[in-house]
Design an enzyme around this catalytic site. Structure first.
Site, PDB file in Angstrom:
ATOM      1  N   LEU A  49      -0.392  41.667  34.243  1.00  0.00           N
ATOM      2  CA  LEU A  49      -0.216  40.226  34.111  1.00  0.00           C
ATOM      3  C   LEU A  49       1.273  39.929  34.235  1.00  0.00           C
ATOM      4  CD1 LEU A  49      -2.482  39.339  31.019  1.00  0.00           C
ATOM      5  CD2 LEU A  49      -3.030  39.010  33.435  1.00  0.00           C
ATOM      6  N   ASP A  50       1.592  38.803  34.854  1.00  0.00           N
ATOM      7  CA  ASP A  50       2.986  38.399  34.926  1.00  0.00           C
ATOM      8  C   ASP A  50       3.536  38.180  33.514  1.00  0.00           C
ATOM      9  OD1 ASP A  50       2.632  38.337  37.662  1.00  0.00           O
ATOM     10  OD2 ASP A  50       2.346  36.158  37.741  1.00  0.00           O
ATOM     11  N   ARG A  51       4.828  38.358  33.377  1.00  0.00           N
ATOM     12  CA  ARG A  51       5.468  38.200  32.069  1.00  0.00           C
ATOM     13  C   ARG A  51       5.141  36.860  31.396  1.00  0.00           C
ATOM     14  NH1 ARG A  51      11.816  39.543  30.745  1.00  0.00           N
ATOM     15  NH2 ARG A  51      11.807  38.857  28.572  1.00  0.00           N
TER      16      ARG A  51
END
Length: 233
Positions: A49-51
């Site tokens: 998942l993106d930050r």
């Protein structure tokens, strides 16, 4: 949020980097390392998942389970569901079929196939004078990415000009600034709500769900508290 002898899943908060990388040199906290230290054993990251994206993040507890789960992702038998708040009124439903080039690479590469389905759950128009418009419109959408390209959902909705609110890289700065300065909110409103897959050992279907309760103040601000049950479908 879930653990057995082969798998463990967490509800990742927004702002937490998933793992160490060359673009996170100044970061000291990572989901993978924190979970490893908490469980006192090696863990294997199944997907990413993106930050700034919150929600369900799955890990395997051994290499064999990691390989079998990755195969399900590669074969596209895993169903992923996201929630997002985006700028403007989206259509009631749609499919975004736009190939994307790889990010963070200096090599010239051909675009890769990328497909995202979505359903609009709610809309609202607020008396916010943002940019050149006297009012601001937003949609709450449920999203099913059928492929897994980097920043796929963020880039696809930017392509439609229905930018995800709070997205600093692909979003719209005027709306982001309004949410930050007037509503005291710096969250990117993209959340991995649900992950559905087959357990490699039991062969039973597994559904992992996490709801973005940290969105509640903004859902209230946008008048969507009555729509909240819709995201549980």
């Amino acid at each position: 949020m879930y653990q057995d002898e082969q798998l463990v899943a967490i509800d990742k908060p927004c702002g937490l980097q998933v793992h160490r990388s060359r673009i996170s040199e100044e970061t000291t906290h990572f989901a993978l390392q924190q979970l490893r230290d908490q469980l006192q054993q090696k863990v294997f990251l199944v997907h990413r998942l993106d930050r700034p994206t919150s929600g369900v993040l799955l890990f395997a507890l051994n290499a064999e389970m990691h390989q079998q789960l990755r195969q399900q992702f590669d074969e596209k038998t895993v169903q992923k569901t996201y929630l997002a708040i985006v700028r403007g009124y989206t259509p009631e439903s749609g499919r975004i079929d736009k190939p994307l080039v790889k990010l963070e690479t200096k090599k010239i590469q051909s675009p890769q196939a990328a497909t995202t389905d979505y359903i609009r759950l709610a809309t609202v128009e607020k008396p916010y004078a943002i940019s050149r418009y006297p009012t601001a419109r937003y949609s709450l959408v449920k999203i099913h990415p059928l492929t897994g390209r980097m920043h796929q959902i963020r880039r696809h909705f930017a392509h439609l000009r229905h930018y995800i609110v709070g997205d600093k890289k692909h979003g719209e700065r005027h709306h982001n600034r309004y949410f930050k300065e007037e509503l005291n909110c710096t969250t990117m409103f993209l959340h991995a709500q649900k992950l559905q897959f087959t357990h490699p050992i039991s062969q039973k279907p597994i559904t992992l769900s996490a709801y973005p309760h940290h969105w509640n103040p903004i859902l209230s601000e946008l008048g969507w508290t009555g729509e909240w049950e819709n995201v549980r479908i």
